[in-house]
Design a protein around this motif. Structure first.
Motif, PDB file in Angstrom:
ATOM      1  N   MET A  24      30.550  44.642  34.715  1.00 32.74           N
ATOM      2  CA  MET A  24      31.220  45.055  35.946  1.00 32.74           C
ATOM      3  C   MET A  24      32.353  44.092  36.301  1.00 32.74           C
ATOM      4  SD  MET A  24      29.625  45.357  39.713  1.00 32.74           S
ATOM      5  CE  MET A  24      30.054  43.693  40.106  1.00 32.74           C
ATOM      6  N   PHE A  25      32.086  42.786  36.225  1.00 29.40           N
ATOM      7  CA  PHE A  25      33.142  41.822  36.543  1.00 29.40           C
ATOM      8  C   PHE A  25      34.280  41.905  35.526  1.00 29.40           C
ATOM      9  CE2 PHE A  25      29.651  39.687  38.874  1.00 29.40           C
ATOM     10  CZ  PHE A  25      30.264  39.615  40.105  1.00 29.40           C
ATOM     11  N   LEU A  26      33.898  41.964  34.238  1.00 32.80           N
ATOM     12  CA  LEU A  26      34.906  42.050  33.177  1.00 32.80           C
ATOM     13  C   LEU A  26      35.812  43.257  33.392  1.00 32.80           C
ATOM     14  CD1 LEU A  26      32.854  41.324  29.931  1.00 32.80           C
ATOM     15  CD2 LEU A  26      34.832  40.075  30.752  1.00 32.80           C
ATOM     16  N   VAL A  27      35.189  44.413  33.588  1.00 28.78           N
ATOM     17  CA  VAL A  27      35.936  45.659  33.696  1.00 28.78           C
ATOM     18  C   VAL A  27      36.815  45.643  34.951  1.00 28.78           C
ATOM     19  CG1 VAL A  27      35.674  48.134  34.099  1.00 28.78           C
ATOM     20  CG2 VAL A  27      34.310  47.003  32.356  1.00 28.78           C
ATOM     21  N   ARG A  28      36.285  45.076  36.021  1.00 29.04           N
ATOM     22  CA  ARG A  28      37.057  45.001  37.255  1.00 29.04           C
ATOM     23  C   ARG A  28      38.330  44.190  37.033  1.00 29.04           C
ATOM     24  NH1 ARG A  28      33.767  42.962  42.384  1.00 29.04           N
ATOM     25  NH2 ARG A  28      32.706  44.953  42.345  1.00 29.04           N
ATOM     26  N   GLY A  29      38.186  43.074  36.315  1.00 31.04           N
ATOM     27  CA  GLY A  29      39.352  42.251  36.014  1.00 31.04           C
ATOM     28  C   GLY A  29      40.369  43.014  35.190  1.00 31.04           C
ATOM     29  N   ILE A  30      39.893  43.684  34.146  1.00 32.64           N
ATOM     30  CA  ILE A  30      40.804  44.424  33.272  1.00 32.64           C
ATOM     31  C   ILE A  30      41.524  45.523  34.072  1.00 32.64           C
ATOM     32  CG2 ILE A  30      40.933  45.922  31.244  1.00 32.64           C
ATOM     33  CD1 ILE A  30      38.453  44.388  30.179  1.00 32.64           C
ATOM     34  N   THR A  31      40.793  46.177  34.969  1.00 34.13           N
ATOM     35  CA  THR A  31      41.395  47.244  35.770  1.00 34.13           C
ATOM     36  C   THR A  31      42.543  46.704  36.610  1.00 34.13           C
ATOM     37  OG1 THR A  31      39.202  48.220  35.920  1.00 34.13           O
ATOM     38  CG2 THR A  31      40.877  49.105  37.391  1.00 34.13           C
ATOM     39  N   LEU A  32      42.311  45.558  37.267  1.00 34.86           N
ATOM     40  CA  LEU A  32      43.365  44.987  38.105  1.00 34.86           C
ATOM     41  C   LEU A  32      44.555  44.549  37.260  1.00 34.86           C
ATOM     42  CD1 LEU A  32      41.492  42.923  40.814  1.00 34.86           C
ATOM     43  CD2 LEU A  32      42.877  44.953  41.126  1.00 34.86           C
ATOM     44  N   TRP A  33      44.253  44.206  36.013  1.00 38.75           N
ATOM     45  CA  TRP A  33      45.326  43.801  35.117  1.00 38.75           C
ATOM     46  C   TRP A  33      46.218  45.005  34.801  1.00 38.75           C
ATOM     47  CZ3 TRP A  33      44.144  38.835  32.513  1.00 38.75           C
ATOM     48  CH2 TRP A  33      45.301  38.261  31.979  1.00 38.75           C
ATOM     49  N   ILE A  34      45.574  46.131  34.496  1.00 41.88           N
ATOM     50  CA  ILE A  34      46.318  47.338  34.141  1.00 41.88           C
ATOM     51  C   ILE A  34      47.057  47.901  35.351  1.00 41.88           C
ATOM     52  CG2 ILE A  34      46.067  49.735  33.371  1.00 41.88           C
ATOM     53  CD1 ILE A  34      43.656  48.862  31.774  1.00 41.88           C
TER      54      ILE A  34
ATOM     55  N   ALA B  95      42.799  38.923  38.408  1.00 37.99           N
ATOM     56  CA  ALA B  95      42.191  39.701  37.335  1.00 37.99           C
ATOM     57  C   ALA B  95      41.523  38.782  36.325  1.00 37.99           C
ATOM     58  CB  ALA B  95      43.243  40.566  36.657  1.00 37.99           C
ATOM     59  N   ALA B  96      42.231  37.690  35.960  1.00 38.92           N
ATOM     60  CA  ALA B  96      41.697  36.772  34.964  1.00 38.92           C
ATOM     61  C   ALA B  96      40.427  36.097  35.467  1.00 38.92           C
ATOM     62  CB  ALA B  96      42.747  35.721  34.621  1.00 38.92           C
ATOM     63  N   ARG B  97      40.378  35.827  36.768  1.00 40.22           N
ATOM     64  CA  ARG B  97      39.182  35.163  37.316  1.00 40.22           C
ATOM     65  C   ARG B  97      37.950  36.048  37.174  1.00 40.22           C
ATOM     66  NH1 ARG B  97      41.731  32.568  42.804  1.00 40.22           N
ATOM     67  NH2 ARG B  97      43.779  32.271  41.899  1.00 40.22           N
ATOM     68  N   ASP B  98      38.111  37.336  37.480  1.00 41.86           N
ATOM     69  CA  ASP B  98      36.980  38.258  37.331  1.00 41.86           C
ATOM     70  C   ASP B  98      36.499  38.277  35.883  1.00 41.86           C
ATOM     71  OD1 ASP B  98      36.570  39.088  39.889  1.00 41.86           O
ATOM     72  OD2 ASP B  98      37.957  40.783  39.774  1.00 41.86           O
ATOM     73  N   ILE B  99      37.471  38.278  34.961  1.00 39.21           N
ATOM     74  CA  ILE B  99      37.108  38.344  33.546  1.00 39.21           C
ATOM     75  C   ILE B  99      36.344  37.080  33.142  1.00 39.21           C
ATOM     76  CG2 ILE B  99      38.043  38.423  31.194  1.00 39.21           C
ATOM     77  CD1 ILE B  99      40.277  40.201  32.320  1.00 39.21           C
ATOM     78  N   ILE B 100      36.843  35.925  33.581  1.00 35.65           N
ATOM     79  CA  ILE B 100      36.158  34.669  33.239  1.00 35.65           C
ATOM     80  C   ILE B 100      34.742  34.665  33.815  1.00 35.65           C
ATOM     81  CG2 ILE B 100      36.147  32.169  33.642  1.00 35.65           C
ATOM     82  CD1 ILE B 100      39.193  32.273  33.581  1.00 35.65           C
ATOM     83  N   PHE B 101      34.650  35.110  35.059  1.00 35.01           N
ATOM     84  CA  PHE B 101      33.345  35.147  35.725  1.00 35.01           C
ATOM     85  C   PHE B 101      32.362  36.010  34.935  1.00 35.01           C
ATOM     86  CE2 PHE B 101      30.409  36.057  39.206  1.00 35.01           C
ATOM     87  CZ  PHE B 101      30.344  34.822  39.804  1.00 35.01           C
ATOM     88  N   GLY B 102      32.829  37.199  34.533  1.00 37.00           N
ATOM     89  CA  GLY B 102      31.977  38.094  33.746  1.00 37.00           C
ATOM     90  C   GLY B 102      31.554  37.467  32.440  1.00 37.00           C
ATOM     91  N   CYS B 103      32.494  36.800  31.771  1.00 35.05           N
ATOM     92  CA  CYS B 103      32.182  36.176  30.475  1.00 35.05           C
ATOM     93  C   CYS B 103      31.114  35.104  30.645  1.00 35.05           C
ATOM     94  CB  CYS B 103      33.440  35.557  29.871  1.00 35.05           C
ATOM     95  SG  CYS B 103      34.588  36.773  29.251  1.00 35.05           S
ATOM     96  N   VAL B 104      31.220  34.312  31.714  1.00 32.80           N
ATOM     97  CA  VAL B 104      30.245  33.239  31.905  1.00 32.80           C
ATOM     98  C   VAL B 104      28.849  33.818  32.126  1.00 32.80           C
ATOM     99  CG1 VAL B 104      29.527  31.389  33.449  1.00 32.80           C
ATOM    100  CG2 VAL B 104      31.891  31.541  32.700  1.00 32.80           C
ATOM    101  N   VAL B 105      28.766  34.872  32.954  1.00 35.18           N
ATOM    102  CA  VAL B 105      27.451  35.489  33.192  1.00 35.18           C
ATOM    103  C   VAL B 105      26.879  35.998  31.869  1.00 35.18           C
ATOM    104  CG1 VAL B 105      26.235  37.375  34.325  1.00 35.18           C
ATOM    105  CG2 VAL B 105      27.959  36.100  35.577  1.00 35.18           C
ATOM    106  N   LEU B 106      27.726  36.674  31.099  1.00 33.83           N
ATOM    107  CA  LEU B 106      27.260  37.235  29.836  1.00 33.83           C
ATOM    108  C   LEU B 106      26.840  36.126  28.871  1.00 33.83           C
ATOM    109  CD1 LEU B 106      26.898  39.997  28.635  1.00 33.83           C
ATOM    110  CD2 LEU B 106      29.147  39.821  27.597  1.00 33.83           C
ATOM    111  N   ALA B 107      27.664  35.082  28.798  1.00 31.43           N
ATOM    112  CA  ALA B 107      27.360  33.989  27.874  1.00 31.43           C
ATOM    113  C   ALA B 107      26.048  33.319  28.253  1.00 31.43           C
ATOM    114  CB  ALA B 107      28.492  32.972  27.878  1.00 31.43           C
TER     115      ALA B 107
END
Lengths: 375, 682
Positions: B138-148, B662-674
Motif C-alpha cells: 500500500m505504501f509503495l503503490v501510494r508513492g508510485i501513484t503520486l509519482w505518476i 512520493a519517494a518517502r512513501d516508497i522508502i517506508f513501504g520498502c522498510v516494512v517489507l524488508a
C-alpha cells in the motif's frame, strides 16, 4: 432456518431509521430545496464553512427562499458521486458542494445539470463546465506568502516548508507557486519539507520530527500551509524569546493572528502561547466564506440572475501592519477592518479568523462561530 | 465444500444453510430498495436505477477483488491504493485511437494484476502474512501513484466513458450493469472450476487442502492476481466514470470493500462466501447514502447509522443454531444452573490453579537450557527491528551535519513522538496476539481526546477527575468491542469498524462539529515541558513500557493472551477463560487509545476531529515489524518497542529531508517489507 432471524434483524434496522424519518417531515413547499454536500466534517475550516452556509440560509433574506439540507460524504469521492445522484433524485433545485476531487464528480455533475439542477462548488474546483465555482486563488496564495517570506529574510536563509494533503490540487498549486518564488532566489534554501495535512496537530508532529534533526537556530523562516500558530508556540515552549521567533508565512488561524499583535497589546483571555508576541508573519487565508457565497450564487441563478461561472476570492492577506483586534466581532467592526478575535470568545487558537466578505453582509463572526446570521 | 462440488447432482440450486449470507444480503438489498422508493418524493425511475448501478460499480468491482483474498483467509490492505494507481495510469496514458483505448483498458487491468502478483508472490511463495505484505505494498503503490500523477488531472477518452457508463440496451440495461453481471459471471464460472474448489479449501483449512493434494501456493497466488485484476477493473472503471484521474480516489474505498464483503456473507478468515454477495453488499452501502439523504438524517448521525446497520447485518446473518450468541446464552444458563447448585465456582478456581503446575513444569525445564537458546525465538523476532533502528540512526547521522548520535535532544524527540505508538502498541499488540484486530483506534483516540479537552477546558483541577473519567470511557468502549467479539461472536474487524463509525458520530455530536476546550497547563507541561533534561512524558513511557512487559510476560492474563492466540479451542479445554481474555484485550486496547487521546491533546494543546486518523495503520505496522505474528500467539512487547523506535526514527529521517513525498512513501513501504522478510518463518 435463519430466515426469521434475518427478518428480525432487518425489522430492527427499519424501526431505527423509521423513527428518524418521523421526526423530519418537510414543510417547505414553496422554498427551493438546496443540498449541501460536504467533505470531512473533520476540521475547523469545514465546520466553520458549513456554519456559514447554514447561517446564510437562516438569515432573514434567505429563510423564506431556501430549504437547506446538509449531507457529508467524508473523504470518499465515490460516496459523493452517489450523494449527488441521490440529491438529484430527491428533488434538489440546487446543490452546493465541497468537491473532494476536481475530476471525479464531472459525470455526476453533468447528469445533475442535465436535469436542471444548479451545481455550485466552493473552495475546491469542479472541472465540468456547467458547474459554478467559487474559491480563493490558491496559486496566488502560494506566491503571495512565499514572496513575503523571501522579502522578510532579505532573499537569504534556511526555510522549513510544511505542506497540505499530498495529491490534492490545492496543495500542489500552492507548492508550485512557492517553489517558483523560492527558486528565483539562490540564497533561499528549503532544508526540510513535510506533509502537514492542513492540521495543527499534524503540523506539530511533523515539526517535532524536523526539529530533532534541524534545531531552531539553524532555521531562518517557515512557510506553512497551516500551523504557524503551532510553530510559534513550539519555539516559545523551547525557550526562544518572543523577539527571536522566526518569521512564519501561513494560513488564517486566529491563534496565529493574535501572536502577530505587538507584545503588550491588551487582549481578553490571552494565556500561554495564545497571546500577542509580535512575531513577523503573514496570514493569508483560504477563507471560510466561499461556502456561503456558493449558496448565494445558487439562489441568484435560481432567481434568473446572470452569474459568472467562476468567482475568485482574494486571500485577504494580513500582515503585522494590518492585523487588528475585534472587540465583539460585530458586522460594523468587521467592515471597519478588524481581523483577529479575542481568545475569550474564540478559545480555540486553530479557529480560522477570515470570516468577512463585503458581498455577504448577512453572515459574519457569529455565523462562523455558531451558525447565527447577522440579521 | 469440496465434497459438495464433486457431487453436483446432490447440490440443490439454493442451499439455505450454506447460502444464507447471500440470501440475507439480497433480501436486505431488495427491502432497502423498496424503502428508498417509498420514502423518495418521486418514485424511482430508470434514470435513478442507472445512476445507482453506475456509481456503485467501482466499489462492487473492488469488493469482488477483495472477496478472492478473504476467501483464502487473507486480507488485502492495498486494494484502495491499487485502484488509485490504476486510475492514475489510465488517466495519463495517451488514448486517442480505438486501439489506444483498448490498450489502456488492458494496461489498467495488467497493472492491477501485476501488483496482485507482487502481493501473491510474497504471500504464497515467501510465506509472509498477507496483511503485512499488502500494508507495505500500500505504501509503495501510494508513492508510485503520486509519482505518476502528483495532483488530480489527466484525461480518459470520452469513448470509454460512453462504453462503461452509457447505455447497453436502451431503457433496460446500463453499461455498468453489463460490467457487474460480467464480473458475477466470471465468479460463478471460476467457483465451479478446480481453482474455485481449491480457493474454498485453502480458506477452510490450508493444511488439509495441502494434504489432499491441492497446490495451496498457486491457489493463494492466483487469488491475489485475480484480486489485483478486479482492483484494476475498478480503477479503470473510475477513469471511465469520471473522465479523468485522481491520485487519492481509491484510498477511502479500502474499508468499504471489507464492509461490502462482510455484508455479502463472506466469512472473514476464509472458506465461506462468494463474490455475488459482495456485489450486493457494495450496492447496499450505496443505497444507505440514498436512505440517509431521503430521511434527511443529520450528517452527524450518518456514521452512527452505518455502524449500527453493519453490526445488525452481520449479526443477523450469523445467527443460527450454532451461533456464538446462542452458545453464550446456553453457557450463561448452564453457569447459572451450576452456580445455584454450587458447581461452577469450583471449576473457575481449577481454571486458574491448573495454570500453576504448568508454569512450574516449564520452570524446571528451562533451568538446563542456556539463556540465549531458551530465548532464541524471542531474539530472532525482536532483534531485526532494533538492528534496523540502529541502522536508521547511523543513516541519520550521515545525512545531517549535526552530531545526531550523541544528541540527547534527538533521542528525547524520538521518545516523545514514539510515546503514542508505544502505548497503542500494547493495546493493538495484545489484540493481535489473540488473533484479532482493533480498527476502532482512530476514533477512540479522537472521541476520548475531544471528550477530555471539552471537560478540562484548560483547568488543572478539572484534569484530576477528567483524565480518569476519560480512561473509564475507554474501558467502556473496549467492553463494547470485547462483548461483541467474545459473547456475540462477531468478527473483530466488523465490530471494531462499526465502533469506529459510532464513535466518530459521537465525537461530532459531543463537539457540535467544532471541538472546544483545550489541554490544561499540567497536560501541556507533560508533553512539551522539561524535567531533568527530558520531556516529562518520557519518564511515563518508560514506566509504561516496564508495566507492559510485566503484564504480558509475568501475569496470568499475559499467559492467557498467548494461549488464546495460539489456539482458542485448546485454551478453552485447558480451562483458560478465553472469553474473559478476549474481552480483556479489547478493553486494554481501548484504554490505551483513550490514554493516547489525552496525551495527544496535551501535545497539541487542543483536541481536533480526526486527530487519531494517522495512528491506525502505524499501530498495526509497529506491532508486526516488531516480530508479532498477525494471526496471534507469537510476539513480544519489547519487539514492538523496537518497531516503534524504527518507524519513528525513519519518519524523523524522512521528514527532515526535501525528498519528494512520493519517494518517502516508497522508502517506508520498502522498510516494512524488508523487516518482515527478515522475520520470515523458515
Amino acid at each position: 432456518m435463519s430466515f426469521k432471524n434475518i427478518l428480525r434483524g432487518m425489522c430492527a434496522a427499519m424501526a431505527l431509521t423509521a423513527g428518524v424519518a418521523a421526526a423530519t417531515t418537510a414543510d417547505a413547499a414553496d422554498k427551493a430545496k438546496i443540498y449541501l454536500s460536504m467533505s470531512y466534517i473533520g476540521n475547523d475550516w469545514q465546520a466553520e464553512a458549513a456554519n456559514m452556509v447554514k447561517a446564510l440560509a437562516a438569515s432573514s433574506a434567505y429563510k423564506d427562499k431556501v430549504d437547506l439540507r446538509v449531507q457529508v460524504a467524508g473523504p470518499n469521492a465515490q460516496k459523493q458521486i452517489q450523494q449527488i445522484n441521490a440529491m438529484v433524485q430527491a428533488g434538489a433545485k440546487a446543490i452546493v458542494v465541497y468537491p473532494i476531487s476536481p475530476t471525479a464528480l464531472n459525470e455526476a455533475v453533468k447528469a445533475a445539470c442535465a436535469k436542471g439542477v444548479v451545481v455550485v462548488a466552493y473552495d475546491g474546483v469542479i472541472d465540468e463546465p456547467c458547474a459554478y465555482n467559487v474559491h480563493v486563488d490558491q496559486y496566488e496564495w502560494g506566491k503571495l506568502t512565499a514572496q513575503w517570506l523571501v522579502d522578510k529574510l532579505g532573499g537569504k536563509g534556511n526555510v522549513v516548508q510544511i505542506t497540505g494533503v499530498a495529491g490534492t490540487s490545492v496543495d500542489s498549486l500552492r507548492n508550485k507557486a512557492a517553489a517558483e518564488v523560492f527558486g528565483k532566489y539562490p540564497g533561499i534554501k528549503v532544508v526540510a519539507d513535510a506533509n502537514g495535512m492542513w492540521s495543527q496537530a499534524v503540523a506539530r508532529t511533523e515539526l517535532s520530527k524536523i526539529i530533532a534533526t534541524h534545531p531552531w537556530d539553524t532555521i531562518d523562516g517557515l512557510w506553512m500551509q497551516a500551523g504557524c500558530y503551532t510553530a510559534i508556540a513550539m519555539q516559545s515552549e523551547a525557550g526562544v524569546a518572543d523577539d527571536k521567533i522566526k518569521p512564519c508565512a501561513g494560513e488564517g488561524s486566529n491563534g496565529h493572528r493574535i501572536q502577530m499583535l505587538p507584545v503588550g497589546t491588551k487582549v481578553d483571555g490571552a494565556s500561554g502561547t495564545y497571546r500577542p508576541m509580535g512575531v513577523p508573519s503573514i496570514s493569508a487565508s483560504s477563507q471560510v466564506t466561499p461556502g456561503a457565497m456558493a449558496l448565494k450564487i445558487a439562489v441568484d441563478v435560481l432567481e434568473g440572475k446572470k452569474v459568472e461561472k467562476t468567482m475568485l476570492l482574494s486571500p485577504r492577506a494580513v500582515t503585522n501592519a494590518t492585523v487588528k483586534m475585534c472587540d465583539t466581532g460585530s458586522g460594523d467592526e468587521l467592515k471597519a477592518g478588524c481581523n483577529a478575535f479575542p481568545p475569550a470568545i474564540v478559545p480555540n487558537p486553530g479557529w480560522f479568523a477570515s470570516v468577512y466578505l463585503p458581498e455577504l453582509p448577512e453572515v459574519g463572526f457569529q455565523a462562523a462561530l455558531v451558525g447565527q446570521p447577522e440579521n | 465444500m469440496s465434497g459438495a462440488t464433486m457431487s453436483p447432482p446432490r447440490r440443490p440450486w439454493v442451499n439455505l444453510a450454506k447460502d444464507r449470507g447471500l440470501i440475507a444480503i439480497i433480501v436486505v438489498f431488495a427491502c432497502l430498495l423498496l424503502f428508498v422508493d417509498r420514502i423518495s418524493p418521486v418514485p424511482l425511475s430508470y434514470y435513478d436505477v442507472t445512476s445507482l448501478v453506475s456509481s456503485g460499480a467501482a466499489l462492487a468491482l473492488a469488493s469482488v477483488g477483495q472477496t478472492f483474498v478473504i476467501l483464502t483467509g487473507g486480507f488485502d490492505l492495498s486494494a484502495g491504493a491499487v485502484i488509485s494507481l490504476v486510475n492514475a495510469v489510465v488517466g495519463t496514458t495517451p488514448q486517442e485511437t480505438t486501439a489506444g483505448q483498448i490498450g489502456v483498458v488492458a494496461l489498467g487491468l495488467g497493472v492491477g494484476a501485476a501488483v496482485g502478483a507482487f502481493n501473491g508472490f510474497f504471500v504464497a511463495f515467501m510465506r509472509l502474512q498477507p496483511i503485512v505484505v499488502t500494508l507495505a505494498t500500500m505504501f509503495l503503490v501510494r508513492g508510485i501513484t503520486l509519482w505518476i500523477l502528483p495532483d488530480p488531472g489527466g484525461a480518459v477518452d470520452h469513448a470509454l466513458t460512453v462504453l462503461f457508463t452509457g447505455t447497453a440496451i436502451p431503457g433496460l440495461m446500463p453499461a455498468a450493469g453489463v460490467v457487474i453481471v460480467g464480473a458475477a459471471c466470471i465468479w460463478l464460472v471460476l467457483k465451479n472450476t478446480r481453482f474455485g474448489t481449491a480457493l474454498f479449501a485453502v480458506g477452510s483449512d490450508s493444511d488439509s487442502a495441502h494434504a489432499v493434494g491441492i497446490n495451496t501456493r498457486w491457489t493463494r497466488f492466483g487469488a491475489f492476481v485475480l484480486a489485483g485484476l478486479f482492483y484494476g477493473s475498478a480503477g479503470t472503471y473510475i477513469g471511465a466514470q469520471t473522465g479523468a484521474a485522481d491520485p487519492l480516489v481509491g484510498d477511502p474505498m479500502l474499508l468499504q470493500t471489507f464492509t461490502a464483503v462482510v455484508l455479502g456473507g463472506t466469512l472473514l478468515g476464509g472458506g465461506r462466501g462468494g463474490a455475488v454477495g459482495s456485489i450486493f453488499g457494495a450496492y447496499t452501502l450505496m443505497l444507505m447514502i440514498n436512505i440517509l439523504l431521503a430521511l434527511d438524517v443529520s450528517a452527524y448521525y450518518a456514521t452512527i447509522a452505518e455502524g449500527i446497520v453493519l453490526i445488525l447485518a452481520v449479526f443477523s446473518s450469523s445467527l443460527g443454531r450454532n451461533s456464538q450468541t446462542l452458545q453464550s446464552l446456553r453457557h450463561a444458563r448452564a453457569w447459572l444452573r451450576a452456580r445455584s447448585s454450587g458447581l461452577l465456582a469450583s471449576q473457575v478456581i481449577t481454571g486458574v490453579s491448573s495454570a500453576a503446575p504448568l508454569r512450574a513444569r516449564g520452570g524446571t525445564a528451562t533451568t538446563v537450557v542456556p539463556w540465549q537458546r531458551r530465548h532464541a525465538e524471542f531474539l530472532r523476532y525482536t532483534t531485526p527491528a532494533f538492528v534496523s533502528f540502529v541502522l536508521v540512526v547511523v543513516a541519520t547521522q550521515f545525512v545531517y551535519s549535526q552530531n545526531i548520535i550523541l544528541s540527547l535532544q534527538y533521542y528525547n524527540s524520538l521518545l516523545v513522538l514514539g510515546t503514542f505508538l508505544a502505548i497503542l502498541a500494547l493495546g493493538q499488540g495484545s489484540v493481535i496476539l489473540t488473533g484479532g484486530l482493533d480498527l476502532s483506534v482512530p476514533w477512540t483516540i479522537g472521541f476520548c481526546g475531544i471528550f477530555a479537552a471539552g471537560l478540562i477546558q484548560g483547568s488543572d483541577s478539572a484534569t484530576i477527575w477528567v483524565v480518569p473519567l476519560t480512561l473509564v470511557m475507554g474501558v467502556l468502549i473496549g467492553l463494547f468491542n470485547g462483548i461483541g467479539v467474545a459473547i456475540l461472536g462477531l468478527p473483530p474487524i466488523v465490530i471494531t469498524l462499526a465502533t469506529d463509525g459510532i464513535l466518530q458520530g459521537a465525537a461530532l455530536l459531543f463537539s457540535g462539529g467544532t471541538p472546544a476546550g483545550f489541554a490544561s497547563p499540567v497536560l501541556r507541561w507533560m508533553m512539551t515541558g522539561s524535567l531533568l533534561g527530558l520531556t516529562p512524558v518520557v519518564y511515563l513511557v518508560l514506566v509504561f513500557g516496564f508495566l507492559a512487559v510485566v503484564l504480558l510476560d509475568r501475569t496470568v492474563f499475559g499467559r492467557w493472551v498467548y494461549a488464546v492466540g495460539n489456539s482458542p479451542r485448546a485454551s478453552f479445554l485447558s480451562g483458560i477463560g478465553v472469553k474473559k481474555t478476549m474481552i480483556g484485550v479489547y478493553v486494554l486496547s481501548a484504554f490505551c487509545s483513550a490514554l493516547v487521546g489525552v496525551l495527544i491533546t496535551g501535545f497539541s494543546g487542543q483536541a481536533s476531529l480526526g486527530m487519531g486518523n494517522d495512528y491506525l495503520l502505524p499501530s498495526i505496522a509497529v506491532v508486526i515489524v516488531g516480530g508479532t505474528l498477525i494471526t496471534g500467539g507469537r510476539g513480544h512487547y519489547l519487539g514492538m518497542i523496537g518497531g516503534v523506535l524504527l518507524l519513528t526514527a525513519l519518519q524523523t529521517l524522512l521528514s527532515g529531508t526535501t525528498l519528494p513525498h512520493a519517494a518517502r512513501d516508497i522508502i517506508f513501504g520498502c522498510v516494512v517489507l524488508a523487516s518482515v522478510l527478515a522475520l520470515r518463518d523458515r
